[in-house]
Scaffold this motif. Structure first.
Motif, mmCIF file in Angstrom:
data_model
loop_
_atom_site.group_PDB
_atom_site.id
_atom_site.type_symbol
_atom_site.label_atom_id
_atom_site.label_comp_id
_atom_site.label_asym_id
_atom_site.label_seq_id
_atom_site.Cartn_x
_atom_site.Cartn_y
_atom_site.Cartn_z
ATOM 1 N N SER A 21 -5.800 -50.767 -34.838
ATOM 2 C CA SER A 21 -6.526 -49.732 -34.147
ATOM 3 C C SER A 21 -5.561 -49.050 -33.339
ATOM 4 O O SER A 21 -5.586 -47.995 -32.808
ATOM 5 N N ARG A 79 -1.743 -45.316 -34.155
ATOM 6 C CA ARG A 79 -2.069 -44.066 -34.134
ATOM 7 C C ARG A 79 -1.295 -43.170 -33.327
ATOM 8 O O ARG A 79 -0.587 -43.763 -32.500
ATOM 9 N N ILE A 126 -0.617 -44.310 -40.749
ATOM 10 C CA ILE A 126 -0.644 -43.411 -39.464
ATOM 11 C C ILE A 126 -0.929 -41.870 -39.833
ATOM 12 O O ILE A 126 -0.039 -41.464 -40.356
ATOM 13 N N GLU A 160 -2.917 -37.981 -38.509
ATOM 14 C CA GLU A 160 -3.177 -37.112 -37.254
ATOM 15 C C GLU A 160 -4.672 -37.770 -36.699
ATOM 16 O O GLU A 160 -4.834 -37.896 -35.578
ATOM 17 N N GLU A 161 -5.424 -38.089 -37.661
ATOM 18 C CA GLU A 161 -6.841 -38.494 -37.300
ATOM 19 C C GLU A 161 -6.611 -40.000 -36.718
ATOM 20 O O GLU A 161 -8.060 -40.600 -36.499
ATOM 21 N N GLY A 162 -5.884 -40.882 -37.059
ATOM 22 C CA GLY A 162 -5.767 -42.091 -36.736
ATOM 23 C C GLY A 162 -5.333 -43.074 -37.993
ATOM 24 O O GLY A 162 -4.799 -42.308 -38.918
ATOM 25 N N PRO A 163 -5.661 -44.502 -37.544
ATOM 26 C CA PRO A 163 -5.231 -45.160 -38.796
ATOM 27 C C PRO A 163 -6.103 -45.129 -39.889
ATOM 28 O O PRO A 163 -7.108 -44.988 -39.913
#
Ligand code: MG
Length: 257
Positions: free
Chosen positions: A137, A140, A239, A241-244
């Motif tokens: 989590s 990012r 990783i 832009e939107e996260g993992p």
């Protein structure tokens, strides 16, 4: 050596290796039952990987003889599969396994309970998996490498468990081990900036006692110094832009990040 960023297309290509790595891991996990030898698990894994169009990433890596690492109870990582090591009721076993597909490496691990395990071991598995998800989590943009380690460490610390420091996660791509090292400890807001295109293998190794390790005489097997059990969970994560985004995905497992 610099960190090698991957394009969105390359991340998609890596998912093929990730999928096969996750699928073979799940199949091996289902075979972790009393009486099975770790060499039987290894032979199954190698056949499975080759028959699904991959090659075992670990086999021959640095001279490692197996297609998977099988590490039982106080063994943390890098256990060499053996015909004389048989699983017993109450064991926990870390299976670490990778498949290379189209030149991209996959890498993932899970610790399985064999038969009925003690409440302490059950708790260790639960906490180590939580450590993994906490680390993922934190992977990012906007965060730094230390945020991943801090997230992992915080979960383990709250549970009063040890965090292995001598071994870490890592970048992954065409090579199984790329820059950067991904420690399971750290300070928030420290270390390199996490950027889209980084692909990391995040792999907490957590113990019921000391975090201190010892390498056995075969030069591979790593155990806890105090002989207390350890667990090890690993996934490959991109990783974006939107996260993992999970690269080594177990198809039947859905978990929000
Ligand atoms: Mg790894």
């Amino acid at each position: 050596m610099a960190i090698i960023l991957k394009s969105p297309g390359e991340i998609e290509a890596m998912k093929e290796a990730g999928r096969l790595s996750a699928a073979v891991l799940r199949e091996v996990g289902a075979r972790c039952v009393p009486g099975v030898s770790t060499l039987e698990l290894d032979e199954f894994a190698e056949d499975y990987i080759r028959s699904h169009g991959g090659t075992p990433t670990f086999k021959g890596y640095g001279g490692f003889p197996g297609s998977l690492c099988a590490s039982i109870n106080e063994q943390i990582v890098h256990g060499i599969p053996s015909s004389t090591v048989k699983l017993k009721d109450g064991d926990i076993i870390s299976i670490d396994i990778g498949a290379t597909v189209d030149g991209w490496a996959g890498d993932n691990a899970w610790t399985y309970a064999v038969g009925k395990v003690s409440p302490e071991k059950k708790q260790l598995l639960k906490v180590t998996e939580e450590c993994l998800w906490a680390g993922i989590s934190a992977a990012r943009p906007g965060n730094r490498l230390g945020d991943i380690g801090h997230a992992v460490q915080s979960v383990a610390k709250r549970a009063g468990m040890g965090v292995v420091r001598d071994y870490t996660g890592h970048g992954i791509g065409r090579d199984m081990h790329e820059e950067p090292l991904v420690p399971n400890f750290g300070f928030r807001h420290t270390g390199i900036k996490l950027e889209p295109g980084m692909v990391l293998a995040i792999e907490p190794m957590i113990t019921l006692g000391t975090h201190r390790t010892h390498v056995m005489r075969d030069g591979w097997l790593v155990v806890t110094q105090d002989g207390k059990p350890a667990a090890h969970f690993e996934k490959t994560v991109a990783i974006t832009e939107e996260g993992p985004v999970l690269v080594s995905v177990e198809p039947d497992r859905k978990r929000p990040l």
